[in-house]
Motif scaffolding. Structure first.
Motif, PDB file in Angstrom:
ATOM      1  N   PRO A 286     152.653   3.460  89.159  1.00 16.86           N
ATOM      2  CA  PRO A 286     152.167   2.363  88.324  1.00 16.86           C
ATOM      3  C   PRO A 286     151.090   1.576  89.069  1.00 16.86           C
ATOM      4  O   PRO A 286     151.152   1.437  90.283  1.00 16.86           O
ATOM      5  N   HIS A 287     150.087   1.123  88.331  1.00 12.50           N
ATOM      6  CA  HIS A 287     149.043   0.322  88.956  1.00 12.50           C
ATOM      7  C   HIS A 287     149.600  -1.050  89.292  1.00 12.50           C
ATOM      8  O   HIS A 287     150.342  -1.637  88.517  1.00 12.50           O
ATOM      9  N   ARG A 288     149.233  -1.530  90.448  1.00 15.05           N
ATOM     10  CA  ARG A 288     149.706  -2.832  90.896  1.00 15.05           C
ATOM     11  C   ARG A 288     148.567  -3.824  90.887  1.00 15.05           C
ATOM     12  O   ARG A 288     147.400  -3.464  90.879  1.00 15.05           O
ATOM     13  N   ALA A 289     148.939  -5.092  90.908  1.00 14.52           N
ATOM     14  CA  ALA A 289     147.937  -6.160  90.892  1.00 14.52           C
ATOM     15  C   ALA A 289     147.122  -6.158  92.176  1.00 14.52           C
ATOM     16  O   ALA A 289     147.577  -5.692  93.219  1.00 14.52           O
ATOM     17  N   SER A 290     145.942  -6.693  92.094  1.00 14.91           N
ATOM     18  CA  SER A 290     145.068  -6.842  93.250  1.00 14.91           C
ATOM     19  C   SER A 290     145.776  -7.666  94.329  1.00 14.91           C
ATOM     20  O   SER A 290     146.607  -8.526  94.034  1.00 14.91           O
ATOM     21  N   LEU A 291     145.425  -7.439  95.565  1.00 13.10           N
ATOM     22  CA  LEU A 291     145.982  -8.200  96.679  1.00 13.10           C
ATOM     23  C   LEU A 291     145.159  -9.454  96.976  1.00 13.10           C
ATOM     24  O   LEU A 291     145.372 -10.106  97.996  1.00 13.10           O
ATOM     25  N   ALA A 292     144.238  -9.801  96.097  1.00  8.27           N
ATOM     26  CA  ALA A 292     143.394 -10.981  96.292  1.00  8.27           C
ATOM     27  C   ALA A 292     144.256 -12.218  96.516  1.00  8.27           C
ATOM     28  O   ALA A 292     145.234 -12.450  95.819  1.00  8.27           O
ATOM     29  N   GLY A 293     143.898 -12.986  97.542  1.00  9.33           N
ATOM     30  CA  GLY A 293     144.648 -14.191  97.867  1.00  9.33           C
ATOM     31  C   GLY A 293     145.810 -13.942  98.816  1.00  9.33           C
ATOM     32  O   GLY A 293     146.482 -14.867  99.235  1.00  9.33           O
ATOM     33  N   ARG A 294     146.037 -12.687  99.164  1.00 14.35           N
ATOM     34  CA  ARG A 294     147.110 -12.326 100.098  1.00 14.35           C
ATOM     35  C   ARG A 294     146.532 -11.489 101.227  1.00 14.35           C
ATOM     36  O   ARG A 294     145.451 -10.928 101.101  1.00 14.35           O
ATOM     37  N   CYS A 295     147.227 -11.415 102.317  1.00 11.99           N
ATOM     38  CA  CYS A 295     146.829 -10.576 103.465  1.00 11.99           C
ATOM     39  C   CYS A 295     145.460 -10.961 104.023  1.00 11.99           C
ATOM     40  O   CYS A 295     144.766 -10.138 104.601  1.00 11.99           O
ATOM     41  N   GLY A 296     145.041 -12.197 103.815  1.00  8.09           N
ATOM     42  CA  GLY A 296     143.732 -12.625 104.286  1.00  8.09           C
ATOM     43  C   GLY A 296     142.578 -12.215 103.385  1.00  8.09           C
ATOM     44  O   GLY A 296     141.417 -12.495 103.673  1.00  8.09           O
ATOM     45  N   ILE A 297     142.882 -11.536 102.284  1.00  8.81           N
ATOM     46  CA  ILE A 297     141.856 -11.091 101.337  1.00  8.81           C
ATOM     47  C   ILE A 297     141.442 -12.282 100.477  1.00  8.81           C
ATOM     48  O   ILE A 297     142.298 -12.942  99.889  1.00  8.81           O
ATOM     49  N   PRO A 298     140.141 -12.586 100.387  1.00  9.01           N
ATOM     50  CA  PRO A 298     139.705 -13.724  99.577  1.00  9.01           C
ATOM     51  C   PRO A 298     140.102 -13.580  98.105  1.00  9.01           C
ATOM     52  O   PRO A 298     140.032 -12.490  97.538  1.00  9.01           O
ATOM     53  N   ALA A 299     140.533 -14.700  97.517  1.00 11.23           N
ATOM     54  CA  ALA A 299     140.836 -14.732  96.081  1.00 11.23           C
ATOM     55  C   ALA A 299     139.543 -14.534  95.298  1.00 11.23           C
ATOM     56  O   ALA A 299     138.441 -14.738  95.825  1.00 11.23           O
ATOM     57  N   GLU A 300     139.639 -14.146  94.036  1.00 12.55           N
ATOM     58  CA  GLU A 300     138.455 -13.891  93.192  1.00 12.55           C
ATOM     59  C   GLU A 300     137.483 -15.068  93.201  1.00 12.55           C
ATOM     60  O   GLU A 300     136.279 -14.874  93.296  1.00 12.55           O
ATOM     61  N   ARG A 301     137.969 -16.278  93.110  1.00 16.23           N
ATOM     62  CA  ARG A 301     137.089 -17.454  93.055  1.00 16.23           C
ATOM     63  C   ARG A 301     136.434 -17.759  94.403  1.00 16.23           C
ATOM     64  O   ARG A 301     135.533 -18.576  94.476  1.00 16.23           O
ATOM     65  N   GLU A 302     136.892 -17.115  95.458  1.00 20.00           N
ATOM     66  CA  GLU A 302     136.371 -17.345  96.806  1.00 20.00           C
ATOM     67  C   GLU A 302     135.436 -16.228  97.271  1.00 20.00           C
ATOM     68  O   GLU A 302     135.193 -16.095  98.465  1.00 20.00           O
ATOM     69  N   ARG A 303     134.925 -15.431  96.353  1.00 21.42           N
ATOM     70  CA  ARG A 303     134.113 -14.270  96.709  1.00 21.42           C
ATOM     71  C   ARG A 303     132.659 -14.418  96.300  1.00 21.42           C
ATOM     72  O   ARG A 303     132.347 -15.034  95.290  1.00 21.42           O
ATOM     73  N   ILE A 304     131.793 -13.820  97.115  1.00 23.08           N
ATOM     74  CA  ILE A 304     130.390 -13.633  96.758  1.00 23.08           C
ATOM     75  C   ILE A 304     130.164 -12.132  96.799  1.00 23.08           C
ATOM     76  O   ILE A 304     130.347 -11.499  97.846  1.00 23.08           O
ATOM     77  N   TYR A 305     129.808 -11.549  95.664  1.00 24.28           N
ATOM     78  CA  TYR A 305     129.614 -10.104  95.595  1.00 24.28           C
ATOM     79  C   TYR A 305     128.222  -9.755  96.115  1.00 24.28           C
ATOM     80  O   TYR A 305     127.238 -10.450  95.829  1.00 24.28           O
ATOM     81  N   ILE A 306     128.155  -8.706  96.902  1.00 21.27           N
ATOM     82  CA  ILE A 306     126.923  -8.280  97.558  1.00 21.27           C
ATOM     83  C   ILE A 306     126.729  -6.788  97.323  1.00 21.27           C
ATOM     84  O   ILE A 306     127.627  -6.111  96.829  1.00 21.27           O
ATOM     85  N   ARG A 307     125.554  -6.302  97.682  1.00 20.47           N
ATOM     86  CA  ARG A 307     125.311  -4.866  97.643  1.00 20.47           C
ATOM     87  C   ARG A 307     125.271  -4.362  99.076  1.00 20.47           C
ATOM     88  O   ARG A 307     124.710  -5.021  99.957  1.00 20.47           O
ATOM     89  N   VAL A 308     125.880  -3.221  99.315  1.00 24.98           N
ATOM     90  CA  VAL A 308     125.901  -2.625 100.644  1.00 24.98           C
ATOM     91  C   VAL A 308     125.428  -1.190 100.533  1.00 24.98           C
ATOM     92  O   VAL A 308     125.916  -0.430  99.697  1.00 24.98           O
ATOM     93  N   ASP A 309     124.450  -0.832 101.359  1.00 28.10           N
ATOM     94  CA  ASP A 309     123.978   0.552 101.420  1.00 28.10           C
ATOM     95  C   ASP A 309     124.838   1.308 102.427  1.00 28.10           C
ATOM     96  O   ASP A 309     125.096   0.814 103.524  1.00 28.10           O
ATOM     97  N   MET A 310     125.257   2.512 102.025  1.00 26.68           N
ATOM     98  CA  MET A 310     126.063   3.351 102.901  1.00 26.68           C
ATOM     99  C   MET A 310     125.167   4.399 103.554  1.00 26.68           C
ATOM    100  O   MET A 310     124.092   4.706 103.060  1.00 26.68           O
ATOM    101  N   ALA A 311     125.629   4.955 104.673  1.00 30.08           N
ATOM    102  CA  ALA A 311     124.883   6.008 105.377  1.00 30.08           C
ATOM    103  C   ALA A 311     124.645   7.168 104.420  1.00 30.08           C
ATOM    104  O   ALA A 311     125.460   7.439 103.535  1.00 30.08           O
TER     105      ALA A 311
END
Length: 107
Positions: free
Chosen positions: A5-30
């Motif tokens: 079963p799909h579980r809820a996001s870990l946002a706000g737990r384990c040091g992971i920023p909550a949704e309202r505390e995020r700035i989305y960025i673009r990252v280029d991969m190798a």
């Protein structure tokens, strides 16, 4: 065979920023690296929403939280930008940083 079963996001737990505390960025991969799930993949450039960008000099560490099978995998990357450690996150195909991480002010 039944799937997990799909579980809820870990946002706000384990040091992971909550949704309202995020700035989305673009990252280029190798080149040839599809994403963080690939063991050889690594980020090479970070693009800020206002158009600024920085090269990622090296990767210090990679730590995973949750599981892809449960739909809640979140990966914390500690990278070197301008000889300073910075933390970037990947979750569900999107990269982000914490709003109050100082990334916007110090880069």
């Amino acid at each position: 065979m039944a799937g997990f079963p799909h579980r809820a996001s870990l946002a706000g737990r384990c040091g992971i920023p909550a949704e309202r505390e995020r700035i989305y960025i673009r990252v280029d991969m190798a080149a040839g690296s599809p994403g963080p799930g690939d063991h050889d993949a690594h980020p090479v450039r970070l693009h800020w929403p206002d158009g600024r960008w920085w090269n990622i000099e090296s990767v210090y560490s990679v730590r995973s939280f949750g599981r892809a099978e449960f739909g809640n995998l979140c990966v914390k990357w500690t990278v070197c930008i301008r000889r300073t450690p910075k933390v970037i996150w990947w979750e569900r195909g999107r990269w982000f940083v914490a709003k109050r991480s100082g990334m916007a002010l110090r880069l």
